[in-house]
Design a protein around this motif. Structure first.
Motif, PDB file in Angstrom:
ATOM      1  N   ALA A 106      83.588  14.343  45.517  1.00 33.52           N
ATOM      2  CA  ALA A 106      84.256  14.056  46.795  1.00 33.52           C
ATOM      3  C   ALA A 106      85.579  14.815  46.913  1.00 33.52           C
ATOM      4  CB  ALA A 106      84.492  12.550  46.927  1.00 33.52           C
ATOM      5  N   VAL A 107      86.345  14.845  45.814  1.00 32.37           N
ATOM      6  CA  VAL A 107      87.613  15.594  45.812  1.00 32.37           C
ATOM      7  C   VAL A 107      87.338  17.087  45.993  1.00 32.37           C
ATOM      8  CG1 VAL A 107      89.678  16.178  44.476  1.00 32.37           C
ATOM      9  CG2 VAL A 107      88.711  13.876  44.328  1.00 32.37           C
ATOM     10  N   ALA A 108      86.355  17.582  45.261  1.00 34.58           N
ATOM     11  CA  ALA A 108      86.027  19.010  45.304  1.00 34.58           C
ATOM     12  C   ALA A 108      85.568  19.442  46.693  1.00 34.58           C
ATOM     13  CB  ALA A 108      84.946  19.314  44.276  1.00 34.58           C
ATOM     14  N   GLU A 109      84.777  18.609  47.333  1.00 35.44           N
ATOM     15  CA  GLU A 109      84.294  18.952  48.677  1.00 35.44           C
ATOM     16  C   GLU A 109      85.416  18.891  49.702  1.00 35.44           C
ATOM     17  OE1 GLU A 109      81.026  16.305  49.346  1.00 35.44           O
ATOM     18  OE2 GLU A 109      79.590  17.578  48.265  1.00 35.44           O
ATOM     19  N   LYS A 110      86.273  17.879  49.592  1.00 37.88           N
ATOM     20  CA  LYS A 110      87.393  17.739  50.523  1.00 37.88           C
ATOM     21  C   LYS A 110      88.317  18.955  50.459  1.00 37.88           C
ATOM     22  CE  LYS A 110      91.383  14.757  51.545  1.00 37.88           C
ATOM     23  NZ  LYS A 110      92.144  13.559  51.099  1.00 37.88           N
ATOM     24  N   GLU A 111      88.518  19.484  49.236  1.00 39.04           N
ATOM     25  CA  GLU A 111      89.456  20.591  49.057  1.00 39.04           C
ATOM     26  C   GLU A 111      88.764  21.948  48.951  1.00 39.04           C
ATOM     27  OE1 GLU A 111      92.236  19.656  45.983  1.00 39.04           O
ATOM     28  OE2 GLU A 111      92.942  17.868  47.047  1.00 39.04           O
ATOM     29  N   LYS A 112      87.449  21.958  49.203  1.00 41.38           N
ATOM     30  CA  LYS A 112      86.674  23.212  49.258  1.00 41.38           C
ATOM     31  C   LYS A 112      86.768  24.019  47.961  1.00 41.38           C
ATOM     32  CE  LYS A 112      86.919  23.730  54.311  1.00 41.38           C
ATOM     33  NZ  LYS A 112      87.304  22.326  54.570  1.00 41.38           N
ATOM     34  N   TRP A 113      86.606  23.345  46.823  1.00 41.83           N
ATOM     35  CA  TRP A 113      86.681  24.030  45.534  1.00 41.83           C
ATOM     36  C   TRP A 113      85.654  25.148  45.419  1.00 41.83           C
ATOM     37  CZ3 TRP A 113      87.444  19.808  41.154  1.00 41.83           C
ATOM     38  CH2 TRP A 113      88.703  19.204  41.330  1.00 41.83           C
ATOM     39  N   LYS A 114      84.483  24.954  45.980  1.00 42.72           N
ATOM     40  CA  LYS A 114      83.448  25.984  45.857  1.00 42.72           C
ATOM     41  C   LYS A 114      83.851  27.278  46.552  1.00 42.72           C
ATOM     42  CE  LYS A 114      79.361  23.124  45.056  1.00 42.72           C
ATOM     43  NZ  LYS A 114      77.998  22.766  45.507  1.00 42.72           N
ATOM     44  N   GLU A 115      84.731  27.179  47.523  1.00 45.54           N
ATOM     45  CA  GLU A 115      85.185  28.369  48.239  1.00 45.54           C
ATOM     46  C   GLU A 115      86.362  29.042  47.553  1.00 45.54           C
ATOM     47  OE1 GLU A 115      85.926  27.521  52.358  1.00 45.54           O
ATOM     48  OE2 GLU A 115      84.127  26.273  52.538  1.00 45.54           O
ATOM     49  N   ILE A 116      87.200  28.279  46.877  1.00 43.04           N
ATOM     50  CA  ILE A 116      88.446  28.855  46.348  1.00 43.04           C
ATOM     51  C   ILE A 116      88.412  29.142  44.852  1.00 43.04           C
ATOM     52  CG2 ILE A 116      89.836  27.778  48.147  1.00 43.04           C
ATOM     53  CD1 ILE A 116      90.731  25.677  46.122  1.00 43.04           C
ATOM     54  N   ILE A 117      87.538  28.461  44.094  1.00 42.06           N
ATOM     55  CA  ILE A 117      87.508  28.666  42.640  1.00 42.06           C
ATOM     56  C   ILE A 117      86.589  29.835  42.305  1.00 42.06           C
ATOM     57  CG2 ILE A 117      86.812  27.647  40.430  1.00 42.06           C
ATOM     58  CD1 ILE A 117      87.784  24.953  41.474  1.00 42.06           C
ATOM     59  N   LYS A 118      87.159  30.856  41.689  1.00 43.98           N
ATOM     60  CA  LYS A 118      86.421  32.074  41.340  1.00 43.98           C
ATOM     61  C   LYS A 118      86.684  32.442  39.880  1.00 43.98           C
ATOM     62  CE  LYS A 118      85.217  32.530  45.686  1.00 43.98           C
ATOM     63  NZ  LYS A 118      83.845  32.250  46.132  1.00 43.98           N
TER      64      LYS A 118
END
Length: 411
Positions: A106-118
């Protein structure tokens, strides 16, 4: 580890009364205890305290090999901390599968981790059955050779540009009373050095076939034979190190008592603390100057399941804080590691960090051994290389045969 037993422990721990400590006090366990590491941890603690919560430091000396069993024992024994460091990879896999770690999706989706973590492999290593269980804090690469410019000046030879030149310079260093290669006595250091040699000498494809595909034939083949020959050179060059901890070996390079060290980029924190400047006082060779590759190893924080609602909320705040842009800059500049997001300003990075960022941008990376092997298989390899470096009578051929056997049964 018995999964049924762990689930029973989880149920028991959830039913235990909540601790009476302040609800927003969060104990955080980690193994960052060297000077450079401690400076980086202070950045995390300062940022978390600024949220109104309280970072309660739970440092455990002795590196991950010492700390992880203590951390796991506490979690499985019903005495979980608020958050704990592991390397992102498979080290916490069984704890997650047993329901002992919090789902951060839930935290990861709210903060868009999949888009920013590389790169994406960092978050992939936190993901089990489609759910995210950890917050990556950095990218640490093992693939570095650190050289003391002063040591080579004393020996009267140029600073090497690659591993082969380094091996060739060893006699001159020894003649000057300088240990060519500093290697600490902990098993993870020798195992890590071998893995760096593998990528540099045998290449990315061989590395993936051995550790990713568990190819026994490649592990027993001629390309890995060359790597064991290089490891034999490293063993000979490291004779006389006589230190245990990795940062003690780094200090040998800083003080020009050693010519070089194969170590991850966390060594940069020690150089920085000593006031040394990249390119002036020391030289860094990614991929040993042979094959400029970095590994996407690193650290992440996992959050054990807690009953206390306010502490659970504080866990979410800490996860968010770790990934935030400001903290990523402050922490990684002190740690010597690379950030997990590419949308931040790292103009203050030194020459070595910039080399790493450039390699990362080109995508010339390999996944870390922690991401590819189970903790049990990795421990078997640590034991092998510890014995190999300590026992000159073990031939490269004999060590390679044992290596291939371990890979054949690895998971």
């Amino acid at each position: 580890m018995n999964m049924r037993a762990l689930k029973a422990i989880l149920v028991a721990s959830v039913l235990m009364p909540a601790a009476h400590a302040g609800a927003a006090d969060l104990e955080v366990t980690h193994w960052w205890t060297s000077g450079g590491e401690a400076a980086a941890v202070k950045e995390l603690a300062k940022a978390f305290d600024a949220t109104g919560n309280k970072w309660v430091d739970g440092a455990i000396a002795g590196s991950g090999g010492t700390a992880r069993p203590i951390m796991i024992s506490r979690i499985t024994g019903g005495d979980p901390m608020g958050a704990t460091q592991f390397n992102h990879g498979r080290q916490a896999e069984e704890l997650v599968q047993s329901g002992l770690m919090r789902d951060l999706t839930a935290v990861a989706e709210k903060e868009k981790w999949k888009e920013i973590i590389k790169p994406a492999s960092l978050l992939d290593s936190c993901t089990i059955d489609g759910k995210i269980y950890c917050a990556p804090v950095n990218i640490h690469s093992w693939q570095w050779l650190w050289l003391s410019n002063a040591a080579f000046k004393t020996a009267g030879v140029p600073v090497p540009k690659n591993w082969n030149e380094f091996v060739a310079a060893a006699p001159a260093l020894e003649k000057a009373g300088i240990v060519p290669l500093a290697v600490g006595g902990q098993p993870w250091q020798t195992s890590g050095a071998f893995n760096v040699l593998m990528v540099a000498i045998a290449g990315k494809d061989v590395f993936q076939k051995v550790f990713g595909e568990k190819d026994e034939d490649v592990a027993a083949g001629p390309e890995i034979g060359k790597v064991f020959k290089a490891a034999d050179d490293a063993r000979r060059m490291s004779k006389g190190s006589n230190v245990q901890d990795w940062n003690q070996a780094t200090n040998m390079v800083i003080t020009a008592k050693a010519g070089g060290q194969i170590m991850g980029d966390w060594a940069q924190g020690e150089f920085a603390l000593a006031g040394q400047k990249a390119g002036t006082d020391y030289t860094c060779l990614p991929g040993l100057g042979v094959n400029e590759v970095i590994s996407t190893d690193g650290d992440a924080f996992y959050f054990p399941v807690l009953k206390d609602a306010e502490k659970s909320k504080a866990q979410e705040v800490l996860a968010s804080t770790i990934v935030s842009p400001k903290v990523q800059v402050a922490f990684n500049l002190k740690k010597g590691s690379l950030p997990i997001r590419g949308d931040i300003d790292l103009s203050a990075a030194n020459d070595c960090m910039k080399k790493g960022l450039d390699i990362l941008a080109k995508g010339n990376v390999v996944r870390s051994v922690n991401q590819l092997l189970s903790a049990d298989s990795a421990k078997q390899l640590e034991d092998l290389f510890s014995e190999f470096f300590a026992n000159p009578s073990m031939t490269p051929d004999a060590a390679q045969k044992r290596f291939a056997d371990i890979i054949a049964s690895a998971d």
